[in-house]
Design an enzyme around this catalytic site. Structure first.
Site, PDB file in Angstrom:
ATOM      1  N   ARG A  29      -6.685  -7.300   1.934  1.00 58.50           N
ATOM      2  CA  ARG A  29      -8.003  -7.611   1.416  1.00 58.50           C
ATOM      3  C   ARG A  29      -8.602  -8.668   2.099  1.00 58.50           C
ATOM      4  NH1 ARG A  29      -5.943  -8.688  -4.521  1.00 58.50           N
ATOM      5  NH2 ARG A  29      -3.994  -9.273  -3.093  1.00 58.50           N
ATOM      6  N   CYS A  42       2.196   3.464  -2.786  1.00 63.52           N
ATOM      7  CA  CYS A  42       0.964   4.081  -3.255  1.00 63.52           C
ATOM      8  C   CYS A  42       0.822   4.437  -4.675  1.00 63.52           C
ATOM      9  CB  CYS A  42       0.204   5.300  -2.701  1.00 63.52           C
ATOM     10  SG  CYS A  42      -1.306   5.846  -3.438  1.00 63.52           S
ATOM     11  N   LYS A  66       6.728   1.110   4.421  1.00 62.87           N
ATOM     12  CA  LYS A  66       6.333   0.279   3.899  1.00 62.87           C
ATOM     13  C   LYS A  66       6.495   0.258   2.441  1.00 62.87           C
ATOM     14  CE  LYS A  66       1.509  -1.827   3.081  1.00 62.87           C
ATOM     15  NZ  LYS A  66       1.059  -1.205   1.662  1.00 62.87           N
ATOM     16  N   GLY A 124       1.124  -9.090   0.944  1.00 64.74           N
ATOM     17  CA  GLY A 124       0.494  -9.517  -0.250  1.00 64.74           C
ATOM     18  C   GLY A 124       0.021 -11.076  -0.445  1.00 64.74           C
ATOM     19  N   ASP A 125      -1.309 -10.874  -0.741  1.00 60.34           N
ATOM     20  CA  ASP A 125      -1.908 -12.060  -1.033  1.00 60.34           C
ATOM     21  C   ASP A 125      -2.367 -13.149   0.322  1.00 60.34           C
ATOM     22  OD1 ASP A 125      -1.981 -11.484  -3.759  1.00 60.34           O
ATOM     23  OD2 ASP A 125      -0.511 -12.629  -4.209  1.00 60.34           O
ATOM     24  N   GLN A 165       0.193   6.272   9.127  1.00 57.92           N
ATOM     25  CA  GLN A 165       1.071   6.184   7.914  1.00 57.92           C
ATOM     26  C   GLN A 165       1.147   7.447   7.158  1.00 57.92           C
ATOM     27  OE1 GLN A 165      -0.201   4.294   4.195  1.00 57.92           O
ATOM     28  NE2 GLN A 165       1.644   2.999   4.591  1.00 57.92           N
ATOM     29  N   PRO A 182      -2.548  -0.559   6.565  1.00 59.71           N
ATOM     30  CA  PRO A 182      -3.114   0.688   6.260  1.00 59.71           C
ATOM     31  C   PRO A 182      -3.959   0.753   5.156  1.00 59.71           C
ATOM     32  CG  PRO A 182      -0.675   0.970   5.621  1.00 59.71           C
ATOM     33  CD  PRO A 182      -1.022  -0.449   5.961  1.00 59.71           C
TER      34      PRO A 182
HETATM   35  C1  FMN Z   1      -9.118  -0.337  -0.258  1.00 62.81           C
HETATM   36  C2  FMN Z   1      -7.655  -0.490  -0.077  1.00 62.81           C
HETATM   37  C3  FMN Z   1      -6.981   0.699   0.493  1.00 62.81           C
HETATM   38  C4  FMN Z   1      -5.633   0.716   0.458  1.00 62.81           C
HETATM   39  N1  FMN Z   1      -5.077   1.537   1.296  1.00 62.81           N
HETATM   40  C5  FMN Z   1      -3.608   1.754   1.510  1.00 62.81           C
HETATM   41  C6  FMN Z   1      -2.820   2.923   2.248  1.00 62.81           C
HETATM   42  O1  FMN Z   1      -3.684   3.786   2.598  1.00 62.81           O
HETATM   43  N2  FMN Z   1      -1.490   2.845   2.642  1.00 62.81           N
HETATM   44  C7  FMN Z   1      -0.855   1.458   2.051  1.00 62.81           C
HETATM   45  O2  FMN Z   1       0.460   1.495   2.376  1.00 62.81           O
HETATM   46  N3  FMN Z   1      -1.547   0.745   1.191  1.00 62.81           N
HETATM   47  C8  FMN Z   1      -2.833   0.640   1.203  1.00 62.81           C
HETATM   48  N4  FMN Z   1      -3.337  -0.466   0.426  1.00 62.81           N
HETATM   49  C9  FMN Z   1      -2.535  -1.703   0.006  1.00 62.81           C
HETATM   50  C10 FMN Z   1      -2.519  -2.553   1.062  1.00 62.81           C
HETATM   51  O3  FMN Z   1      -2.245  -2.170   2.297  1.00 62.81           O
HETATM   52  C11 FMN Z   1      -1.662  -3.905   0.874  1.00 62.81           C
HETATM   53  O4  FMN Z   1      -0.424  -3.450   0.673  1.00 62.81           O
HETATM   54  C12 FMN Z   1      -1.967  -4.426  -0.452  1.00 62.81           C
HETATM   55  O5  FMN Z   1      -3.726  -4.479  -0.803  1.00 62.81           O
HETATM   56  C13 FMN Z   1      -1.460  -5.946  -0.618  1.00 62.81           C
HETATM   57  O6  FMN Z   1      -2.183  -6.683   0.517  1.00 62.81           O
HETATM   58  P1  FMN Z   1      -3.240  -7.815   0.304  1.00 62.81           P
HETATM   59  O7  FMN Z   1      -2.763  -8.753  -0.710  1.00 62.81           O
HETATM   60  O8  FMN Z   1      -3.249  -8.255   1.723  1.00 62.81           O
HETATM   61  O9  FMN Z   1      -4.417  -7.038  -0.182  1.00 62.81           O
HETATM   62  C14 FMN Z   1      -4.708  -0.552   0.213  1.00 62.81           C
HETATM   63  C15 FMN Z   1      -5.530  -1.532  -0.368  1.00 62.81           C
HETATM   64  C16 FMN Z   1      -6.809  -1.492  -0.591  1.00 62.81           C
HETATM   65  C17 FMN Z   1      -7.369  -2.907  -1.040  1.00 62.81           C
END
Ligand code: FMN
Length: 319
Positions: free
Chosen positions: A242, A109, A154, A218-219, A70, A16
């Protein structure tokens, strides 16, 4: 991979993403290999109050793309009212809500505004409150006429370091075993920056205690990282945020269907399609702001130009 009654074509899931995961971006990620996609976090209170701009964020017009909603909820009364409203609206003014296949609850969040109202990661240590919320979600899933195949949550590892050290996430696994179809673990506590390496060992710990599928998060920004996360933690699926923002073609690479970067013509085509769909489906201006900049950056990287200019728009979820 099975998540509740959902059969996911691949175990790679688009996170999300506030201001990012609109219907047009979700279709792009799905077409490249994402097995499931999520709307951005939607405030249950806005749904209960029939807030027009909140309802517009539930943009599940595209029935082909498996999409979950979500929700951010404060308590069991609020979630019950929000779920009932979704069902009612799906059968009246918002038939596209009928395309939702899953509901997830956000307990991650880090926005102060969310934590202040006692929602998101502020709920992680409140076992009884969580149980009451999960019970409502489960009960709704069992009786809804919508095709909801899975209900999930989550989580982060805690609101802060102390909660993470106390392992507040472990009792949540027991609740997930009882009420949910899966659990996503974003392996950081809510005060940690995204530059802090995710604590994958906690995902492994959760997996050992789980009888439902665990989605590690994560990552993961490369195939190597995804393989290592799956191998080191035993998790069942991988959620990508990301990495997918940087290049949605990561899903193509993760699923063994091609390169993780597009060619210039693929990028041009994808941007044109995104623009066409987002315009047709009425995506909010914040999504245009984000993706215009996102595609510009992808193009700069592909052509070897420095990624100069304005920085990416910020969201509440970013640190
Ligand atoms: C731009 C942005 C928006 C996000 N919006 C949400 C969201 O609406 N809901 C949520 O559970 N996590 C949100 N996240 C967190 C991500 O879903 C994820 O848990 C976090 O970035 C770690 O994953 P990654 O290492 O693949 O980036 C957001 C992250 C980013 C960078």
């Amino acid at each position: 991979m099975k998540l509740g009654r959902l059969e996911l074509a691949t175990p790679f899931i688009l996170s999300p993403l506030e201001s990012v995961s609109d219907a047009a971006f979700r279709r792009l990620c799905w077409s490249l290999g994402a097995g499931l996609t999520w709307t951005e976090m939607i405030r249950a209170r806005g749904i209960v109050r029939n807030n027009k701009s909140t309802l517009e964020l539930i943009d599940c017009f595209d029935a082909d793309v498996p999409t979950g909603l979500q929700l951010m909820v404060v308590n069991e009364t609020e979630i019950a009212a929000a779920l009932d409203a979704i069902e009612r609206l799906a059968h009246s003014s918002h038939p596209h809500f009928q395309n939702l296949v899953a509901v997830d609850l956000n307990f991650g969040c880090p926005s102060p505004e969310v934590i202040k109202v006692g929602a998101g990661p502020a709920l992680l240590k409140r076992r009884n409150k969580l149980e009451a919320i999960f019970q409502v979600l489960r009960g709704w899933k069992d009786r809804t006429t919508l095709p909801i195949g899975a209900v999930t949550a989550k989580i982060r590892l805690g609101l802060n370091r102390a909660e993470m050290d106390q392992k507040v996430y472990l009792p949540i696994v027991e609740l997930a075993n009882q009420y949910l179809d899966g659990l996503t673990v974003h392996a950081r506590h809510a005060r940690e920056e995204s530059t802090t390496p995710a604590h994958w060992e906690a995902i492994a710990e959760v997996k050992r205690a789980a009888r439902v599928p665990i989605i590690g998060n994560g990552d993961v920004t490369s195939v190597e990282a995804a393989q290592r996360l799956l191998r080191e933690t035993g998790c069942d699926a991988v959620m990508v945020a990301r990495g997918a923002i940087r290049s949605p073609w990561l899903f193509r690479e993760l699923t063994g269907k091609g390169a993780g970067q597009p060619t210039l013509s693929e990028l041009d085509e994808a941007e044109a399609r995104w623009m066409e769909r987002a315009t047709a489906l009425g995506s909010k201006p914040k999504f245009f702001e984000w993706h215009t900049e996102g595609f510009r950056r992808m193009r700069a990287r592909l052509t070897g130009k420095p990624v100069a200019g304005p920085s990416m728009p910020q969201t509440d979820h970013m640190r």
